[in-house]
Design a protein around this motif. Structure first.
Motif, PDB file in Angstrom:
ATOM      1  N   GLU A   1     -46.982  54.719 -14.920  1.00  0.00           N
ATOM      2  CA  GLU A   1     -47.783  54.175 -16.019  1.00  0.00           C
ATOM      3  C   GLU A   1     -48.544  52.906 -15.654  1.00  0.00           C
ATOM      4  OE1 GLU A   1     -48.572  55.283 -18.937  1.00  0.00           O
ATOM      5  OE2 GLU A   1     -47.424  57.128 -18.722  1.00  0.00           O
TER       6      GLU A   1
ATOM      7  N   THR B   1     -49.928  63.901 -11.334  1.00  0.00           N
ATOM      8  CA  THR B   1     -50.155  63.404 -12.690  1.00  0.00           C
ATOM      9  C   THR B   1     -50.872  62.063 -12.673  1.00  0.00           C
ATOM     10  OG1 THR B   1     -48.155  64.523 -13.468  1.00  0.00           O
ATOM     11  CG2 THR B   1     -49.035  62.765 -14.855  1.00  0.00           C
TER      12      THR B   1
ATOM     13  N   LYS C   1     -54.561  61.348 -14.296  1.00  0.00           N
ATOM     14  CA  LYS C   1     -54.801  60.238 -15.223  1.00  0.00           C
ATOM     15  C   LYS C   1     -55.929  59.353 -14.717  1.00  0.00           C
ATOM     16  CE  LYS C   1     -50.318  59.425 -17.441  1.00  0.00           C
ATOM     17  NZ  LYS C   1     -49.250  58.418 -17.637  1.00  0.00           N
ATOM     18  N   SER C   2     -55.878  59.002 -13.450  1.00  0.00           N
ATOM     19  CA  SER C   2     -56.882  58.103 -12.893  1.00  0.00           C
ATOM     20  C   SER C   2     -58.259  58.739 -12.900  1.00  0.00           C
ATOM     21  CB  SER C   2     -56.486  57.714 -11.465  1.00  0.00           C
ATOM     22  OG  SER C   2     -55.240  57.065 -11.453  1.00  0.00           O
TER      23      SER C   2
ATOM     24  N   ASP D   1     -54.392  57.783 -22.370  1.00  0.00           N
ATOM     25  CA  ASP D   1     -53.067  57.736 -21.762  1.00  0.00           C
ATOM     26  C   ASP D   1     -51.998  58.205 -22.734  1.00  0.00           C
ATOM     27  OD1 ASP D   1     -51.345  57.078 -19.548  1.00  0.00           O
ATOM     28  OD2 ASP D   1     -50.685  55.342 -20.692  1.00  0.00           O
TER      29      ASP D   1
ATOM     30  N   LEU E   1     -52.294  62.027 -22.916  1.00  0.00           N
ATOM     31  CA  LEU E   1     -51.840  62.617 -21.660  1.00  0.00           C
ATOM     32  C   LEU E   1     -50.318  62.536 -21.545  1.00  0.00           C
ATOM     33  CD1 LEU E   1     -54.552  61.242 -19.208  1.00  0.00           C
ATOM     34  CD2 LEU E   1     -54.178  63.640 -19.809  1.00  0.00           C
ATOM     35  N   SER E   2     -49.742  61.416 -21.960  1.00  0.00           N
ATOM     36  CA  SER E   2     -48.288  61.272 -21.910  1.00  0.00           C
ATOM     37  C   SER E   2     -47.604  62.261 -22.840  1.00  0.00           C
ATOM     38  CB  SER E   2     -47.881  59.842 -22.282  1.00  0.00           C
ATOM     39  OG  SER E   2     -48.415  58.913 -21.365  1.00  0.00           O
TER      40      SER E   2
END
Length: 269
Positions: free
Chosen positions: A102, A204, A208-209, A253, A256-257
């Protein structure tokens, strides 16, 4: 749509006083235009290479320094609590789950948003207020092809790479603290990290990035293309682009989480 916004910006602001929402719609439309042009192969490789250097090398030192100290700080804080429960050997696992999964993507995205996203908004905003965008239209050059697509591609490529570097440097910072502050064997810390940080976790982080890079580039370019008000407007656009990027990054985020934990089979109450 961007051109229409530029032509009718002041009347819309005076009538509806909803400039942020207008910019948001323009940015959404811009994202569709970028996707269409990438699918059509309208890519300026020279411009992409220039922006890869700007995004990557231009942000690398800041990203690595922040990741190093953040990894050390996180290990100090988490290790102190784990020592109380006699679980100092789990410091690496806690570090892997929280920092690598994270904090590293968020901190890297924050650095890039502040350094690169604001620069995108300021550069394109200055071109807009000095009528250089209109000059591109006169030269039969689409601003989306020339200004936006290369920046979006560069951010989407470089942000995952920068994040992986941040994870690696953060682990080194955490290892230094674990060894020197808590007398933990390096092999114990690294094995704990390896146990909790698998290949899928790195995938993952990269996904995200990638999404964070897309957000930063689109917001920076969208806010820049809709800049008005001369030099003062350029400054406001750059500041607003950074703040908006941060908000969208955290919202993305969150979703996505939720998606990732749902896929892992976390039971719902």
């Amino acid at each position: 749509m961007v051109k229409k916004y530029q032509e009718h910006d002041r009347p819309l602001d005076e009538t509806f006083n909803n400039r942020w929402f207008q910019r948001f719609l323009v940015t959404l439309f811009l994202g569709g235009q970028v996707l269409l042009r990438i699918l059509q192969g309208k890519i300026d490789r020279r411009q992409i290479m220039e922006h890869l250097v700007t995004v990557g090398l231009g942000s690398l030192h800041s990203v690595l320094l922040i990741a190093l100290f953040a990894g050390m700080i996180f290990t100090i804080q988490s290790g102190r609590e784990l020592v109380r429960f006699g679980a100092v050997g789990a410091v690496g696992g806690a570090f892997a789950m929280a920092f690598c999964g994270e904090l590293a993507p968020l901190l890297t995205a924050g650095v890039v948003a502040g350094q690169v996203g604001s620069a995108f908004a300021a550069e394109i905003g200055e071109m807009q207020v000095t009528e250089q965008i209109d000059a591109l239209y006169m030269l039969r050059t689409n601003p989306v092809d020339y200004l936006v697509v290369p920046r979006v591609i560069a951010c989407c490529i470089m942000l995952p790479i920068l994040t992986i570097f941040a994870v690696a440097v953060g682990i080194l910072g955490g290892l230094f603290v674990a060894v020197n502050f808590y007398n933990l064997e390096p092999s114990v810390f690294l094995e704990s990290v390896r146990t909790f940080l698998g290949p899928w976790d790195l995938v993952t982080v990269a996904i995200k990035s990638f999404i964070f890079g897309l957000i930063i580039a689109l917001v920076g370019c969208g806010w820049g293309l809709t800049t008005t008000g001369g030099g003062k407007g350029v400054g406001k656009a750059a500041t607003a682009a950074v703040v908006t990027s941060w908000v969208f990054i955290f919202v993305a985020d969150l979703f996505l989480s939720l998606l990732i934990f749902h896929e892992l089979g976390i039971p719902k109450s």
